[in-house]
Design a protein around this motif. Structure first.
Motif, short mmCIF file in Angstrom:
data_model
loop_
_atom_site.label_atom_id
_atom_site.label_comp_id
_atom_site.label_asym_id
_atom_site.label_seq_id
_atom_site.Cartn_x
_atom_site.Cartn_y
_atom_site.Cartn_z
N THR A 144 -9.88 0.38 6.66
CA THR A 144 -8.76 -0.56 6.51
C THR A 144 -9.04 -1.90 7.18
O THR A 144 -9.64 -1.96 8.25
CB THR A 144 -7.46 0.03 7.08
OG1 THR A 144 -6.38 -0.85 6.78
CG2 THR A 144 -7.50 0.28 8.58
N SER A 145 -8.57 -2.95 6.53
CA SER A 145 -8.59 -4.27 7.15
C SER A 145 -7.19 -4.58 7.67
O SER A 145 -6.91 -5.69 8.07
CB SER A 145 -9.06 -5.33 6.16
OG SER A 145 -8.23 -5.31 5.02
N GLY A 146 -6.31 -3.60 7.59
CA GLY A 146 -4.98 -3.84 8.14
C GLY A 146 -3.91 -2.91 7.63
O GLY A 146 -3.35 -2.11 8.37
N ASP A 147 -3.63 -2.98 6.32
CA ASP A 147 -2.44 -2.30 5.82
C ASP A 147 -2.68 -0.93 5.20
O ASP A 147 -1.81 -0.06 5.26
CB ASP A 147 -1.74 -3.19 4.79
CG ASP A 147 -1.02 -4.34 5.47
OD1 ASP A 147 -0.44 -4.11 6.55
OD2 ASP A 147 -1.05 -5.46 4.95
N THR A 148 -3.85 -0.72 4.61
CA THR A 148 -4.10 0.59 4.01
C THR A 148 -3.97 1.69 5.06
O THR A 148 -3.37 2.74 4.81
CB THR A 148 -5.52 0.66 3.39
OG1 THR A 148 -5.59 -0.30 2.35
CG2 THR A 148 -5.81 2.02 2.80
N ALA A 174 -5.91 -9.01 6.27
CA ALA A 174 -6.06 -7.87 5.36
C ALA A 174 -6.92 -8.24 4.14
O ALA A 174 -7.38 -7.36 3.41
CB ALA A 174 -4.71 -7.33 4.92
N PHE A 217 -14.40 -5.17 8.38
CA PHE A 217 -13.92 -4.20 7.40
C PHE A 217 -15.04 -3.67 6.51
O PHE A 217 -15.10 -2.47 6.23
CB PHE A 217 -12.81 -4.83 6.53
CG PHE A 217 -12.51 -4.00 5.31
CD1 PHE A 217 -11.74 -2.84 5.43
CD2 PHE A 217 -13.00 -4.34 4.06
CE1 PHE A 217 -11.48 -2.05 4.31
CE2 PHE A 217 -12.75 -3.55 2.94
CZ PHE A 217 -11.99 -2.40 3.07
N ARG A 238 -4.96 6.40 -5.61
CA ARG A 238 -4.44 5.33 -4.74
C ARG A 238 -4.35 4.02 -5.52
O ARG A 238 -3.46 3.19 -5.33
CB ARG A 238 -5.43 5.14 -3.58
CG ARG A 238 -4.98 5.08 -2.12
CD ARG A 238 -3.87 4.14 -1.79
NE ARG A 238 -4.02 2.77 -2.19
CZ ARG A 238 -4.80 1.87 -1.61
NH1 ARG A 238 -5.49 2.18 -0.55
NH2 ARG A 238 -4.86 0.63 -2.06
N ASN A 254 -9.78 -6.46 -1.45
CA ASN A 254 -10.64 -5.46 -2.07
C ASN A 254 -10.44 -5.43 -3.60
O ASN A 254 -11.04 -4.65 -4.30
CB ASN A 254 -10.34 -4.07 -1.47
CG ASN A 254 -11.60 -3.29 -1.16
OD1 ASN A 254 -12.71 -3.81 -1.28
ND2 ASN A 254 -11.44 -2.04 -0.78
N LYS A 310 0.81 -1.22 0.00
CA LYS A 310 0.00 0.00 0.00
C LYS A 310 0.84 1.26 0.00
O LYS A 310 0.31 2.35 -0.28
CB LYS A 310 -0.87 0.04 1.24
CG LYS A 310 -1.71 -1.16 1.46
CD LYS A 310 -2.91 -1.14 0.58
CE LYS A 310 -3.67 -2.43 0.69
NZ LYS A 310 -4.97 -2.42 0.18
N ASN A 364 -8.85 4.93 0.02
CA ASN A 364 -8.88 3.51 -0.35
C ASN A 364 -8.66 3.40 -1.85
O ASN A 364 -8.60 4.41 -2.55
CB ASN A 364 -10.22 2.88 0.05
CG ASN A 364 -10.27 2.56 1.53
OD1 ASN A 364 -10.89 3.28 2.29
ND2 ASN A 364 -9.61 1.49 1.95
N SER A 365 -8.57 2.18 -2.32
CA SER A 365 -8.35 2.00 -3.77
C SER A 365 -9.55 2.51 -4.57
O SER A 365 -9.48 2.61 -5.80
CB SER A 365 -8.07 0.54 -4.09
OG SER A 365 -9.12 -0.27 -3.60
N1 LIG Z 1 -6.78 -4.98 2.62
C1 LIG Z 1 -7.02 -3.59 2.65
C2 LIG Z 1 -8.47 -3.27 2.50
C3 LIG Z 1 -8.67 -1.96 1.83
O1 LIG Z 1 -8.18 -2.03 0.54
P1 LIG Z 1 -7.94 -0.77 -0.39
O2 LIG Z 1 -6.85 -1.19 -1.32
O3 LIG Z 1 -9.22 -0.50 -1.06
O4 LIG Z 1 -7.52 0.38 0.47
C4 LIG Z 1 -6.34 -2.99 3.86
O5 LIG Z 1 -5.24 -3.41 4.17
O6 LIG Z 1 -6.85 -2.12 4.52
#
Ligand SMILES: N[C@@H](CCOP(=O)(O)O)C(=O)O
Ligand SMILES: Cc1ncc(COP(=O)(O)O)c(C=O)c1O
Length: 431
Positions: free
Chosen positions: A135-139, A301, A188, A220, A250, A107, A214-215
Motif C-alpha cells: 500500500t501507498s496509503g489507502d489500500t 497514495a 511503494f 479487488r 496504480n 478502496k 491489491n488491484s
Molecule cells: N494507491 C494505492 C496503491 C495500491 O493500489 P491498488 O489499487 O493496486 O491496491 C494505495 O492506496 O495503497
C-alpha cells in the motif's frame, strides 16, 4: 468467466482460482477472456434500476458460475451499503465522493467485495489463505478493515516507512487480530515488487496459500467499476457527455472505468490525473514507457512509478496506442499546483478537497480548456481529513475530524520493520 494471464504463459483459470491465486504463475495479471456488453435497454432504463441491481448486472458475468446469484446479491448489498454522492461545483465540473465507506477512501468498495468473495470460497476453511498487500496509503487500511476477523484468512500489509499519512498509518497498524503490518524501508514500488516476488517463491508457495488484495486481484479491481455506473445513473438526464478525471497511481481505478465503458457505459473520455510520478503522462506523449524513481508528494497514495494496471489498459485497447489516445488523456501536477488547487476549490466553491481530488480537479480544468460540451467528474478518492496536516496548513484553517478518525488516533501503532525481501520471507515462514 475464464481469466487468462497477460503474460500468456499460464493456463486459463476460473474466477475462483484467479481470486485465490491473485497473480498467474507466469507473474502475469489475470484478465477476463471476454467482455459481453450489457443490453441497450439496461442503459435506457438505468435511472429506474436500484444501485444493487446495477452492480449485479455489471459484475455478474465476471464472477459466474462460481459465485451463485443469490450469494452475489448479498455480497453486493454488503459491499455498497454507503453513499456515493456527487457534488456539483459548477455547470462543467462535479466531484464524485468516494469516501463514505468505513476507511474513507474508494478502496473500501473493492476490499469489501474481495473479502466476501474470498470468505465465500474459503467457507469450509479448506486451507488458510495469506493475503499480501502493498500500500501507498489507502489500500492497506481498506483491506485491513474489509478482512478483519474473516476466518481462515491472514492479512499482511507492506507499507513504505514514513511515506503514508498519519491517519492512513493508524488505519493499517492498529487493528490486530488477523492483520499484521510490515513497515518497509523503501517506496511503494518496493513493497509491490516484494509481494509479486513472494507469489513466485516456491519456498513460500509450497508451504502456504498466498494471494494479493491489491488491484492485481480481479476481485479487488473489477468492483471499482460500480461507481462509474452510479455516476452515469445520476447525471444521465443532466449532461450528454461525461468525462471522468481519475486521480491515478496504480491505475486500477481508471482501468475499472475502462471495463465499464467496454460493457457499454457511455463514457466520453478518461483523464488520468497524476502527480509528478508521471510515467503514463509521458507514455502518452512519447509512446515510451519508462518508469523512473518514485518522488514523494503530497498526494502520497499516487506515488507509484510503475503502475501494475498499465498492462491491463494496454490489453483493453488491444495494444493500439492511437486507439488508447482517443480515450485517454493524462496531465500531471506539482505539489505547488496541488496546494493552489486546494485553495481555489475552497475559495470558489466552499468545498474542501483532498490532495488527490485536487489533482483530479486540475485535470478537469485543463481538459475543459480544449474540449467543449462535456461535463467532467473528478473522483474524490479519499476524505480530506486523511491528509489533515496538509489540508489544514494549505487552507490555513482547522478541519473537524470525523468521529471514526478521532477514535483511531488514540490507538497504538503496531508494525514490524523490514528492510528487504528477506525480511518478508522470514516473517512469512515464521508464522
Ligand atoms: N494507491 C494505492 C496503491 C495500491 O493500489 P491498488 O489499487 O493496486 O491496491 C494505495 O492506496 O495503497
Ligand atoms: C486517495 C487515492 N487516490 C488515488 C489513488 C490512485 O488509485 P489507483 O491506484 O487505482 O490509480 C489512490 C491509491 O490507490 C488513493 O488512495
Amino acid at each position: 468467466m475464464k481469466y487468462y494471464s497477460l503474460n500468456k504463459k499460464a493456463p486459463k483459470t476460473s474466477f475462483e482460482q484467479a481470486v485465490v491465486k491473485g497473480l498467474a504463475p507466469d507473474k502475469g495479471l489475470y484478465f477476463p477472456e471476454e467482455i459481453q456488453p450489457l443490453d441497450k435497454s439496461f442503459f435506457d432504463n438505468i435511472e429506474q434500476i436500484s444501485r444493487e441491481e446495477i452492480a449485479f448486472q455489471a459484475i455478474q458475468q465476471f464472477v459466474s458460475p462460481e459465485i451463485p446469484k443469490k450469494v452475489l446479491r448479498q455480497i453486493i448489498k454488503e459491499t455498497i451499503d454507503f453513499d456515493f454522492p456527487i457534488v456539483s461545483l459548477n455547470n462543467e465540473i462535479s466531484t464524485l465522493e468516494l469516501f463514505h465507506g468505513p476507511t474513507m477512501a474508494f478502496k473500501d468498495v473493492g476490499a469489501r467485495f474481495m473479502a466476501r468473495c474470498l470468505g465465500y470460497f474459503n467457507q469450509n476453511n479448506k486451507e488458510e489463505i495469506t493475503v499480501l498487500v502493498a500500500t501507498s496509503g489507502d489500500t492497506g487500511g481498506a483491506v485491513a478493515h474489509g478482512f478483519l476477523g474473516v476466518k481462515g484468512i491472514k492479512v499482511v500489509i507492506l507499507y513504505p516507512k514514513g511515506k503514508v499519512s498519519n491517519v492512513q498509518e493508524k488505519q493499517l497498524t492498529t487493528l490486530g487480530q488477523n492483520i499484521t503490518a510490515l513497515e518497509v524501508d523503501g517506496v511503494f514500488d518496493d513493497c509491490q515488487d516484494m509481494v509479486k516476488r513472494a507469489f513466485l517463491d516456491q519456498d513460500l508457495t509450497s508451504k502456504m496459500q498466498l494471494t494479493s488484495a491489491n488491484s492485481i486481484n480481479v476481485a479487488r479491481w473489477l468492483p471499482q467499476m460500480f461507481y462509474f455506473f452510479f455516476t452515469y445513473q445520476q447525471l444521465k438526464s443532466k449532461y450528454k457527455q461525461l468525462v471522468f478525471s481519475v486521480p491515478s497511481g496504480n491505475f486500477g481505478n481508471i482501468c475499472a472505468g475502462m471495463i465499464a465503458k467496454k460493457l457499454g457505459l457511455p463514457i466520453e473520455h478518461f483523464i488520468a490525473a497524476n502527480n509528478e510520478n508521471n510515467v503514463i503522462t509521458k507514455f502518452l506523449k512519447t509512446k515510451e514507457y519508462v518508469p523512473e524513481p518514485t518522488i514523494a508528494t503530497l498526494s502520497n497514495a499516487m506515488d507509484v512509478s510503475n503502475p501494475s494496471n498499465f498492462v491491463r489498459i494496454q490489453e483493453i485497447y488491444d495494444q493500439d496506442f492511437e486507439v488508447l489516445k482517443k480515450d485517454l488523456t493524462s496531465y500531471f501536477y506539482t505539489d505547488k499546483a496541488t496546494e493552489k488547487a486546494l485553495i481555489e476549490i475552497k475559495e470558489k466553491y466552499n468545498y474542501i478537497a483532498d490532495p488527490h481530488g485536487a489533482i483530479g480537479y486540475l485535470a478537469c480544468k485543463d481538459y475543459l480548456k480544449e474540449n467543449e460540451n462535456v461535463h467532467c467528474v473528478f473522483l474524490e478518492t479519499a476524505h480530506p481529513t486523511k491528509f489533515l496536516p496538509t489540508v489544514e496548513r494549505v487552507l490555513n484553517e482547522t478541519v473537524a475530524l470525523p468521529d471514526q478518525i478521532k477514535e483511531l488516533m488514540n490507538k497504538k501503532k503496531v508494525a514490524i520493520e523490514i528492510s528487504n525481501y528477506g525480511g518478508l520471507k522470514n516473517f512469512l515462514l515464521s508464522k
